[in-house]
Every structure is written in C-alpha cells, then in structure tokens.
Design a protein around this motif. Structure first.
Motif, mmCIF file in Angstrom:
data_model
loop_
_atom_site.group_PDB
_atom_site.id
_atom_site.type_symbol
_atom_site.label_atom_id
_atom_site.label_comp_id
_atom_site.label_asym_id
_atom_site.label_seq_id
_atom_site.Cartn_x
_atom_site.Cartn_y
_atom_site.Cartn_z
ATOM 1 N N UNK A 269 -26.194 -29.847 -9.375
ATOM 2 C CA UNK A 269 -25.173 -28.821 -9.136
ATOM 3 C C UNK A 269 -25.394 -28.027 -8.049
ATOM 4 N N UNK A 270 -24.553 -28.046 -6.959
ATOM 5 C CA UNK A 270 -24.560 -27.832 -5.651
ATOM 6 C C UNK A 270 -23.959 -26.450 -5.290
ATOM 7 N N UNK A 271 -24.765 -25.621 -4.504
ATOM 8 C CA UNK A 271 -23.964 -24.597 -4.019
ATOM 9 C C UNK A 271 -23.955 -23.218 -4.826
ATOM 10 N N UNK A 272 -24.853 -23.257 -5.893
ATOM 11 C CA UNK A 272 -24.746 -22.045 -6.729
ATOM 12 C C UNK A 272 -26.406 -21.558 -6.851
ATOM 13 N N UNK A 273 -27.369 -22.189 -5.941
ATOM 14 C CA UNK A 273 -28.579 -21.757 -6.371
ATOM 15 C C UNK A 273 -28.831 -19.933 -6.162
ATOM 16 N N UNK A 274 -28.087 -19.593 -5.377
ATOM 17 C CA UNK A 274 -27.944 -18.012 -5.235
ATOM 18 C C UNK A 274 -27.886 -17.572 -6.582
ATOM 19 N N UNK A 275 -26.507 -17.950 -7.107
ATOM 20 C CA UNK A 275 -26.242 -17.445 -8.323
ATOM 21 C C UNK A 275 -27.104 -17.653 -9.561
ATOM 22 N N UNK A 276 -27.604 -18.870 -9.571
ATOM 23 C CA UNK A 276 -28.748 -19.015 -10.693
ATOM 24 C C UNK A 276 -29.695 -18.117 -10.631
ATOM 25 N N UNK A 277 -30.315 -17.944 -9.368
ATOM 26 C CA UNK A 277 -31.610 -16.904 -9.165
ATOM 27 C C UNK A 277 -31.132 -15.566 -9.624
ATOM 28 N N UNK A 278 -29.661 -15.157 -9.344
ATOM 29 C CA UNK A 278 -29.177 -13.780 -9.731
ATOM 30 C C UNK A 278 -29.154 -13.939 -11.230
ATOM 31 N N UNK A 279 -28.795 -14.698 -11.882
ATOM 32 C CA UNK A 279 -28.686 -14.653 -13.436
ATOM 33 C C UNK A 279 -30.065 -14.577 -13.837
ATOM 34 N N UNK A 280 -30.972 -15.426 -13.488
ATOM 35 C CA UNK A 280 -32.390 -15.459 -14.010
ATOM 36 C C UNK A 280 -33.058 -14.161 -13.647
ATOM 37 N N UNK A 281 -32.603 -13.580 -12.639
ATOM 38 C CA UNK A 281 -33.335 -12.279 -12.124
ATOM 39 C C UNK A 281 -32.742 -11.185 -13.314
ATOM 40 N N UNK A 282 -31.431 -11.406 -13.415
ATOM 41 C CA UNK A 282 -30.829 -10.304 -14.460
ATOM 42 C C UNK A 282 -31.137 -10.211 -15.783
ATOM 43 N N UNK A 283 -31.431 -11.581 -16.329
ATOM 44 C CA UNK A 283 -31.968 -11.811 -17.554
ATOM 45 C C UNK A 283 -33.297 -10.923 -17.850
ATOM 46 N N UNK A 284 -34.363 -10.769 -16.572
ATOM 47 C CA UNK A 284 -35.398 -10.197 -16.743
ATOM 48 C C UNK A 284 -35.266 -8.791 -17.214
ATOM 49 N N UNK A 285 -34.041 -8.282 -16.950
ATOM 50 C CA UNK A 285 -33.734 -6.927 -17.191
ATOM 51 C C UNK A 285 -33.035 -6.758 -18.395
ATOM 52 N N UNK A 286 -32.566 -7.807 -19.061
ATOM 53 C CA UNK A 286 -32.206 -7.890 -20.456
ATOM 54 C C UNK A 286 -30.780 -8.481 -20.442
ATOM 55 N N UNK A 287 -29.690 -8.089 -19.811
ATOM 56 C CA UNK A 287 -28.039 -8.639 -19.981
ATOM 57 C C UNK A 287 -27.715 -8.823 -18.837
ATOM 58 N N UNK A 288 -26.776 -9.931 -18.756
ATOM 59 C CA UNK A 288 -26.007 -10.516 -17.547
ATOM 60 C C UNK A 288 -24.823 -10.940 -18.110
ATOM 61 N N UNK A 289 -23.674 -10.400 -17.365
ATOM 62 C CA UNK A 289 -22.357 -10.752 -17.673
ATOM 63 C C UNK A 289 -21.840 -11.683 -16.635
ATOM 64 N N UNK A 290 -21.189 -12.721 -16.942
ATOM 65 C CA UNK A 290 -20.713 -13.448 -15.953
ATOM 66 C C UNK A 290 -19.137 -13.961 -16.264
#
Length: 450
Positions: A269-290
């Motif tokens: 899965x190429x080119x989405x590392x930043x987005x993956x980290x953003x989603x994982x960080x958001x989950x630590x706060x509870x809720x993420x919408x994509x």
C-alpha cells in the motif's frame, strides 16, 4: 407481432412471410382493437388446437356476452385475419377456430418452452449455453391478461418453466466458474418467488460461490424471517445444513465456498503512510471520519489500519441498505466469534433477543414484539461493545448502512467504555440517517481522500 421468413403448403410463387406472435411483454396488433388482440392471444396459447366457440366467447366477454355471441365472434375472427395479413392462419373448424402452427406461424412462449426443454435434456456447459440462449429473451407472459381466468394455466406453465430454468442455470453457472452469471439468474429466481426454498438457496449458493459469504448469510436470514412471518414455517433441514456450512466455512483459511483464492501476496500500500498515521492517531482520541469518492482507497486504508491496531472491520452493503440490522448482524457475529464467552455473560432476555437476529444461536428466540426486541438488541450490542476500548471498530461504506445499524452505531459512539470508531463513506451517496450520525460524531476534522 413480427414477420419472418417461412412457407406454406400450396403457397404461391412469392412465399408469404411467416408470422410470429409475441406473448412475452406487451402484445401488439396494429389495428382492430382490444377484442381482436385478446382473441389472438386465446388462440395463440392453444396453437394448433381447435378452440370451441363457447370457450372463446367466455374468454372475450366474461361478464356479459353480446346478444349474438357467435356472430360477434365471427366478426372478430375476420378482423383478426385482416390484422394478421394472412387469412389462412386462422382455420375454421366444427364449432371453433384454430391458429395454425410453425413454420407459418410461431408463438414466442412456445419457442421459449421448447428451448427450456432442450436445455433440460443437456448436461454441463452445453446445458448452461442452452439456458443462456433460452433465458435471454424471457419476459412476463401475457402481462395484459395476468388476472384473466383463461390465461392462468398457461401463465403458470410458462412461469414455472422459467423459474426452474433460472435455478438450474444458476447452479450450472456457479459450477462452471461464472459466479456473476449465477448471482444474476439466482437473483431473478428469488425475486420472482421469494418464499420458494430452491430459489432462495440458489441465491445463497451463488453469493457464496462469488466469494460474498456475508451477503449469502444475510440472504438466508431474510428468507428465514419471511418464511416465519408469512407462513409460520422454518427452513428445511437441508437449508439449515447449508446455513451451518456457511457459518463454519470461516475455518477454511478465510475462504468461503467457491471464493477465489489468491496465489500471490498482498500488494504493498504505497503513498498513504501519512494518512495511516493520521487515522491511528485519531483513533487514540476516539473517532475518525474518512470521506472519499469511489475508488479513492478507503477500504484498503481500513485494511492497513486493521493491520496496525487491534480492530473489528465491517462493511455496509448497497443491496442490504434497507434491511433492518444487516450491518449490525455482521458486527455481532464478529464480536461473538472473537470472544466465545461474551454471549454467556449477557442476561437471558438479551441473549434471547439476539437469537432473532442471529438464528444460529441457542436457545431459540423468545418471540418479542418488534419494539421490545429492538431495545433489547441495542442493549445487548452496547454491552458486547462496552469495555472494548482496546479494540477499534472500523466501518466501511457507512453511506449504505441500514437505519437500525446506524442507531446502534450512534448509541455506542463516543462512550467512555465503548470502542474506538473509524467510519469511511462516500459523501455524495450519504443517506439521511448516516449523514445525521456523522454530524453528531465528535472528534477531529474529516480526513478526505483524493
């Protein structure tokens, strides 16, 4: 009505064109009115046979025959002969009339019945090819006369032949590696006869062969509920055995019956590392919408997130968007499969309410009224999800979530003891329920995928 090539005995040098009468779809004669068209249809379903005047009069004037029915019938026959352009196609016999058969005149329903019968006698790929040819032009027989008494036996004969052809063609398509065609034929069969077990199971098998085990289970559940509510019956032992096999097929390396197996590893899965980290960080706060349009990689992004953090992943289906609890059923099954003791920890009434959604559970359902059942299911789901803050809940294609499942997600989202939640959706296809849920969800701004 359509003309094609043909011949007649003792025909003139210039052979008249043969006539084809179409009873599938809308029947049409250029002129001479409804009674003439009805007369031709009555004769067409008994092609080659003399139809008595009494039967024709009863079919044409079921409520109140004219003062001189035989004379009026003769007038209609003359008009029908002119409309066909071939007077000899309608023969006069003792106290009746007959429409002559091929090659001078053909009827599409008779062609269809003959084609289906030929396919029935074949095996293997030859049978599938014959069914494809036969079913390609199939349509509703005698739609203008579906409530007429005279049409019922013939309509039943054609419809039953079409039903059996759909079901056998679906089975053959699944057997010979054409799952999409199998689903097409099985869907047509199940739509036409939703309470017919052979049709419902044909669709279940076709969906499983196409690799969509979740849809196959949902299809079985819809059939079971319809059978219980409309006829007060349970599925047969053979149907229950198929359902059990589907439930147990998860042990087969993650593949369902007929599900394609990949012979190569997952592509990176190429080119989405930043987005993956953003989603994982958001989950630590509870809720993420994509949010993202079709093809932007939302589903693959959720797969990568699930490989990074402990998660339960579910996806809504367009086909089940109006089916109550369809997404919730998938979620509940996954939760119970992940924790075998979870069901036993629930009070008996909550367990009993869940059996109405998940019939594979024991003991059998207690027969709650819908309002009580829904409230108990919501409470049971909340208890199963509470205390799971260590595990993320990833929901794909939220735009197709059914209203009951949206209510469930709203009841657990944002709770202190509830799961961390990520939802992915197509903003341009949002229904009112999912849209309202998204407006109420707390958390960081929406992550948009381009």
């Amino acid at each position: 009505m359509q003309t094609t090539g043909g011949n007649l005995a003792n025909a003139p040098a210039t052979r008249p064109a043969a006539v084809e009468l179409r009873l599938m779809g809308r029947f049409a004669v250029v002129r001479d009115g409804r009674k003439v068209r009805a007369l031709l249809r009555v004769l067409a379903i008994r092609q080659g046979q003399f139809v008595p005047n009494d039967l024709l009069i009863e079919a044409l004037w079921p409520q109140r025959p004219p003062a001189s029915p035989a004379a009026n019938l003769q007038v209609l026959v003359n008009r029908a002969r002119r409309a066909l352009g071939r007077p000899e196609l309608i023969r006069t016999g003792p106290h009746g009339y007959a429409l002559i058969g091929p090659p001078a005149c053909s009827v599409d329903t008779e062609i269809f019945l003959s084609a289906v019968e030929r396919a029935r006698r074949l095996d293997g790929r030859a049978a599938l090819a014959a069914y494809r040819d036969a079913l390609g032009a199939a349509a509703e027989p005698l739609p203008e006369d579906m409530y007429a008494d005279w049409s019922q036996p013939y309509r039943t004969r054609v419809l039953q032949s079409r039903q059996i052809a759909w079901e056998r063609a679906a089975a053959l398509a699944a057997e010979f590696g054409a799952p999409a065609l199998a689903v097409e034929y099985a869907t047509a069969a199940a739509t036409a006869e939703p309470l017919r077990e052979s049709a419902a199971l044909a669709l279940v098998r076709a969906l499983a062969a196409a690799g969509d085990r979740v849809a196959a289970l949902a299809c079985f559940d819809r059939y079971r509920r319809s059978l219980a509510s409309e006829l007060g019956l349970d599925p047969s032992p053979g149907a229950a055995e198929l359902h059990t096999l589907l439930l147990r097929s998860d042990t087969d390396g993650g593949h369902g019956p007929g599900e394609p197996r990949t012979e190569f590893g997952t592509l990176p899965f190429v080119g989405r590392d930043t987005v993956i980290r953003q989603v994982v960080a958001g989950l630590s706060d509870g809720i993420v919408r994509i949010a993202g349009r079709s093809g932007t990689g939302k589903s693959r992004l959720l797969e990568e997130v699930a490989a990074t953090v402990p998660a339960v992943t579910v996806a809504a289906s367009w086909a089940d968007r109006d089916e109550p609890w369809s997404l919730a059923r998938t979620l509940l099954r996954k939760l119970l499969a992940a924790d075998g003791s979870a069901l036993g920890s629930l009070p008996s009434r909550l367990r009993a309410a869940l059996t109405e959604l998940l019939p594979e559970l024991d003991p059998p359902a207690a027969g709650f009224d819908p309002e009580t059942r829904n409230a108990l299911v919501l409470e049971a789901a909340r208890r199963l999800l509470d205390g799971r803050s260590d595990r993320a809940l990833l929901v794909d294609d939220l735009q197709w979530a059914d209203p009951s499942s949206v209510q469930l997600l709203g009841s657990v989202a944002g709770g202190a003891e509830g799961p961390r939640l990520a939802v992915a959706y197509r903003p341009e296809e949002l229904a009112p329920g999912p849209a309202e849920l998204l407006r109420r969800l707390p958390g960081p701004p929406v992550i948009g995928l381009g």
